[in-house]
Design a protein around this motif. Structure first.
Motif, PDB file in Angstrom:
ATOM      1  N   VAL A  23       0.837  -1.192   0.000  1.00 28.84           N
ATOM      2  CA  VAL A  23       0.000   0.000   0.000  1.00 28.84           C
ATOM      3  C   VAL A  23       0.874   1.245   0.000  1.00 28.84           C
ATOM      4  CG1 VAL A  23      -1.741   1.286   1.279  1.00 28.84           C
ATOM      5  CG2 VAL A  23      -1.838  -1.205   1.215  1.00 28.84           C
ATOM      6  N   PHE A  24       0.522   2.189  -0.861  1.00 26.34           N
ATOM      7  CA  PHE A  24       1.264   3.445  -0.963  1.00 26.34           C
ATOM      8  C   PHE A  24       1.201   4.209   0.350  1.00 26.34           C
ATOM      9  CE2 PHE A  24       2.557   7.495  -2.483  1.00 26.34           C
ATOM     10  CZ  PHE A  24       1.674   8.420  -1.984  1.00 26.34           C
ATOM     11  N   LYS A  25       2.338   4.748   0.756  1.00 27.79           N
ATOM     12  CA  LYS A  25       2.399   5.533   1.987  1.00 27.79           C
ATOM     13  C   LYS A  25       2.851   6.946   1.665  1.00 27.79           C
ATOM     14  CE  LYS A  25       3.465   1.583   4.900  1.00 27.79           C
ATOM     15  NZ  LYS A  25       4.425   0.971   5.837  1.00 27.79           N
ATOM     16  N   TYR A  82       9.684  16.623  17.784  1.00 26.78           N
ATOM     17  CA  TYR A  82       9.679  15.383  18.571  1.00 26.78           C
ATOM     18  C   TYR A  82       8.290  14.742  18.527  1.00 26.78           C
ATOM     19  CZ  TYR A  82      10.227  12.245  22.596  1.00 26.78           C
ATOM     20  OH  TYR A  82      10.267  11.145  23.409  1.00 26.78           O
ATOM     21  N   LEU A  83       7.254  15.554  18.686  1.00 26.47           N
ATOM     22  CA  LEU A  83       5.889  15.035  18.683  1.00 26.47           C
ATOM     23  C   LEU A  83       5.521  14.460  17.318  1.00 26.47           C
ATOM     24  CD1 LEU A  83       4.139  17.887  20.706  1.00 26.47           C
ATOM     25  CD2 LEU A  83       4.700  15.580  21.528  1.00 26.47           C
ATOM     26  N   GLU A  84       6.011  15.088  16.253  1.00 25.36           N
ATOM     27  CA  GLU A  84       5.732  14.587  14.908  1.00 25.36           C
ATOM     28  C   GLU A  84       6.326  13.196  14.701  1.00 25.36           C
ATOM     29  OE1 GLU A  84       7.343  17.724  12.597  1.00 25.36           O
ATOM     30  OE2 GLU A  84       5.499  18.912  12.595  1.00 25.36           O
ATOM     31  N   VAL A  85       7.561  13.020  15.166  1.00 25.49           N
ATOM     32  CA  VAL A  85       8.191  11.705  15.046  1.00 25.49           C
ATOM     33  C   VAL A  85       7.472  10.695  15.938  1.00 25.49           C
ATOM     34  CG1 VAL A  85      10.331  10.394  15.332  1.00 25.49           C
ATOM     35  CG2 VAL A  85      10.414  12.727  14.449  1.00 25.49           C
ATOM     36  N   LEU A  86       7.036  11.143  17.096  1.00 26.34           N
ATOM     37  CA  LEU A  86       6.291  10.277  18.011  1.00 26.34           C
ATOM     38  C   LEU A  86       5.012   9.772  17.342  1.00 26.34           C
ATOM     39  CD1 LEU A  86       6.339   9.236  20.950  1.00 26.34           C
ATOM     40  CD2 LEU A  86       4.987  11.232  21.577  1.00 26.34           C
ATOM     41  N   ILE A  87       4.318  10.658  16.649  1.00 27.83           N
ATOM     42  CA  ILE A  87       3.099  10.272  15.925  1.00 27.83           C
ATOM     43  C   ILE A  87       3.426   9.236  14.856  1.00 27.83           C
ATOM     44  CG2 ILE A  87       1.322  11.112  14.333  1.00 27.83           C
ATOM     45  CD1 ILE A  87       1.467  13.798  15.899  1.00 27.83           C
ATOM     46  N   LYS A  92       3.100   3.825  12.843  1.00 21.64           N
ATOM     47  CA  LYS A  92       3.781   2.662  12.274  1.00 21.64           C
ATOM     48  C   LYS A  92       3.459   1.402  13.067  1.00 21.64           C
ATOM     49  CE  LYS A  92       8.353   1.057  10.803  1.00 21.64           C
ATOM     50  NZ  LYS A  92       9.806   1.379  10.743  1.00 21.64           N
ATOM     51  N   SER A  93       3.254   1.559  14.374  1.00 17.95           N
ATOM     52  CA  SER A  93       2.903   0.429  15.241  1.00 17.95           C
ATOM     53  C   SER A  93       1.403   0.149  15.236  1.00 17.95           C
ATOM     54  CB  SER A  93       3.356   0.713  16.677  1.00 17.95           C
ATOM     55  OG  SER A  93       4.747   0.942  16.732  1.00 17.95           O
ATOM     56  N   LYS A  94       0.671   0.833  14.353  1.00 21.41           N
ATOM     57  CA  LYS A  94      -0.784   0.681  14.216  1.00 21.41           C
ATOM     58  C   LYS A  94      -1.542   1.104  15.473  1.00 21.41           C
ATOM     59  CE  LYS A  94      -0.401  -2.969  10.744  1.00 21.41           C
ATOM     60  NZ  LYS A  94      -0.561  -1.999   9.636  1.00 21.41           N
ATOM     61  N   ARG A  95      -0.942   1.977  16.238  1.00 22.87           N
ATOM     62  CA  ARG A  95      -1.628   2.537  17.409  1.00 22.87           C
ATOM     63  C   ARG A  95      -2.258   3.861  16.981  1.00 22.87           C
ATOM     64  NH1 ARG A  95       2.455   1.903  22.434  1.00 22.87           N
ATOM     65  NH2 ARG A  95       0.709   2.979  23.429  1.00 22.87           N
ATOM     66  N   VAL A 119      -1.287  18.185   9.135  1.00 23.97           N
ATOM     67  CA  VAL A 119      -2.695  18.116   8.747  1.00 23.97           C
ATOM     68  C   VAL A 119      -2.964  16.838   7.956  1.00 23.97           C
ATOM     69  CG1 VAL A 119      -4.511  19.235   7.398  1.00 23.97           C
ATOM     70  CG2 VAL A 119      -2.924  20.626   8.744  1.00 23.97           C
ATOM     71  N   ALA A 120      -2.044  16.504   7.057  1.00 21.84           N
ATOM     72  CA  ALA A 120      -2.217  15.315   6.224  1.00 21.84           C
ATOM     73  C   ALA A 120      -2.270  14.043   7.065  1.00 21.84           C
ATOM     74  CB  ALA A 120      -1.079  15.228   5.203  1.00 21.84           C
ATOM     75  N   ILE A 121      -1.366  13.943   8.017  1.00 23.91           N
ATOM     76  CA  ILE A 121      -1.353  12.723   8.819  1.00 23.91           C
ATOM     77  C   ILE A 121      -2.547  12.669   9.767  1.00 23.91           C
ATOM     78  CG2 ILE A 121       0.045  13.447  10.804  1.00 23.91           C
ATOM     79  CD1 ILE A 121       1.570  10.756  10.423  1.00 23.91           C
ATOM     80  N   ARG A 122      -3.012  13.826  10.237  1.00 27.53           N
ATOM     81  CA  ARG A 122      -4.220  13.806  11.069  1.00 27.53           C
ATOM     82  C   ARG A 122      -5.419  13.350  10.246  1.00 27.53           C
ATOM     83  NH1 ARG A 122      -6.118  18.788  14.836  1.00 27.53           N
ATOM     84  NH2 ARG A 122      -4.041  18.355  15.708  1.00 27.53           N
ATOM     85  N   LEU A 123      -5.507  13.816   9.023  1.00 27.32           N
ATOM     86  CA  LEU A 123      -6.583  13.384   8.132  1.00 27.32           C
ATOM     87  C   LEU A 123      -6.562  11.869   7.962  1.00 27.32           C
ATOM     88  CD1 LEU A 123      -8.839  14.116   6.078  1.00 27.32           C
ATOM     89  CD2 LEU A 123      -7.028  14.401   4.366  1.00 27.32           C
ATOM     90  N   ASP A 124      -5.386  11.334   7.744  1.00 23.79           N
ATOM     91  CA  ASP A 124      -5.227   9.885   7.595  1.00 23.79           C
ATOM     92  C   ASP A 124      -5.651   9.151   8.867  1.00 23.79           C
ATOM     93  OD1 ASP A 124      -3.816   7.425   6.261  1.00 23.79           O
ATOM     94  OD2 ASP A 124      -2.876   7.597   8.231  1.00 23.79           O
ATOM     95  N   LEU A 125      -5.249   9.674  10.015  1.00 18.95           N
ATOM     96  CA  LEU A 125      -5.570   9.023  11.289  1.00 18.95           C
ATOM     97  C   LEU A 125      -7.065   9.097  11.601  1.00 18.95           C
ATOM     98  CD1 LEU A 125      -2.521  10.287  13.377  1.00 18.95           C
ATOM     99  CD2 LEU A 125      -2.968   7.920  12.689  1.00 18.95           C
TER     100      LEU A 125
END
Length: 382
Positions: A23-25, A82-87, A92-95, A119-125
């Motif tokens: 799947v494209f990421k 730091y928070l961005e990498v944490l997300i 990645k761990s599907k949490r 914003v993009a990653i929040r939309l995905d989440l």
């Protein structure tokens, strides 16, 4: 010891281990450095890091917001990078629930300005946690100034993951109108979606459009089309594309796996073997573990026991062997009717690795099919 509740003759399918379609990421945070990532994960086992504290909360229904609040309440830093990498690590761990909580906490509690990648990653989440409808509502409230390639790409990916073809095509057209289709990324999303939905007739026209627009495809682009040829048992089409790939791009090991599988389905073992050999020569680095699992299956499908054991010996040199490795080897030996060898691998697994019912069940079913119920029972009682 294997529990007696295991059904002796229940077949547990391994699934298609040789499928290479991925799947494209979207690369939401392309500016993050390796050092920043390591700062999150290098001491992940320590309770004195934020990541270490969050790892203790595995239940997605348990909120981690109190942990985040306590962290800053202790006067500890919580930089945006730091928070961005944490997300990213949580995602990645599907949490996904916890990753979304961190994302929302960033803006709601820390009052940090969100970048397009945030914003993009929040939309995905949101799509993963609350569904597509909520993701669409969130998108409709995103300021126009933030709706760039990353955000539209994330929405396109949400539609593709949900197999919402009409909406995906509409967003793809919108991205074209806005001039966002200047890379292979959105095209790869659509290629994968068409391939997954069996609309192979769309693939060539989309790749032709890429060529006309001067957009260079990458390995994902070509592997997706190659996989579709293989699924359709179109050997001629597959061979022509593979020749083009060898001339125009750097072919990865996945492509030769696809070709080998296509030949094997057609009973053309003599053509499959060179493909497997080419694939093996291209295996590098972190992909070795998964690649060797695939190669075990391929060599077993060709009836080549010597090569199966050779790959297994290479596999063992990588380091710790996980359940999937044992499962791949045992299933390969069962396919070769080498039940003695399979039982030896099972005995090795039984001493070293955490329980996985698929492994003894696979061997139990093999014994049942041979009528060797005594052997099957010995596995059950340990």
């Amino acid at each position: 010891m294997v529990m007696k509740r295991l059904n002796l003759c229940t077949w547990n399918s391994l699934g298609n281990q040789c499928s290479i379609s991925r799947v494209f990421k979207v690369l939401f945070y392309s500016t993050q450095t390796e050092t920043e990532t390591e700062s999150v994960t290098s001491s992940s086992s320590s309770k004195d890091t934020l990541y270490g504290r969050l790892l203790q909360f595995e239940n997605p229904r348990v909120s981690i917001v109190p942990v985040l609040d306590q962290w800053v309440g202790e006067g500890r830093p919580a930089k945006q990078s730091y928070l961005e990498v944490l997300i990213r690590r949580l995602r990645k761990s599907k949490r996904f629930n916890h990753a979304l909580e961190v994302s929302e906490w960033m803006s709601n509690k820390r009052y940090l300005d969100l970048l397009p990648g945030d914003v993009a990653i929040r939309l995905d989440l949101i799509s993963k946690v609350h569904g597509l409808e909520q993701a669409e509502k969130y998108f409709s409230n995103i300021p126009i100034t933030l709706r760039g390639l990353q955000v539209y790409g994330a929405l396109l990916n949400c539609y593709a993951q949900e197999k919402s073809l009409e909406k995906a095509e509409a967003i793809m057209q919108k991205m074209t109108d806005l001039g966002f289709n200047r890379t292979s990324l959105p095209y790869n999303v659509m290629l994968k979606l068409y391939a997954d939905m069996g609309k192979h007739e769309k693939l060539d026209s989309l790749m032709q459009e890429m060529e006309e627009e001067g957009i260079t495809g990458n390995n994902f682009t070509f592997n997706t089309r190659l996989d579709a040829y293989a699924i359709a048992s179109d050997i001629e089409g597959m061979e022509k594309l593979l020749m083009k790939m060898e001339a125009d791009v750097t072919v990865d090991w996945n492509a030769y796996v696809v070709a080998a599988n296509c030949y094997l389905r057609a009973g053309m073992v003599e053509k499959a073997l060179p493909m497997v050999k080419k694939s093996e020569r291209l295996v590098r680095g972190k992909m070795r573990r998964f690649a060797y699992e695939v190669l075990l299956t391929l060599y077993a499908s060709m009836g080549n026991k010597d090569e199966v054991y050779r790959i297994w010996n290479l596999y063992k040199k990588i380091g710790k062997i996980y359940n999937m490795g044992y499962l791949s080897m045992i299933s390969s030996l069962v396919k070769l009717d080498d039940l003695d060898g399979a039982e030896k691998i099972w005995e090795e697994w039984n001493k070293k690795t955490s329980f996985d019912y698929r492994i003894p069940n696979f061997l139990i079913n093999a014994y049942c099919k041979k009528g060797l119920l005594g052997n099957a029972e010995s596995i059950v009682i340990g």
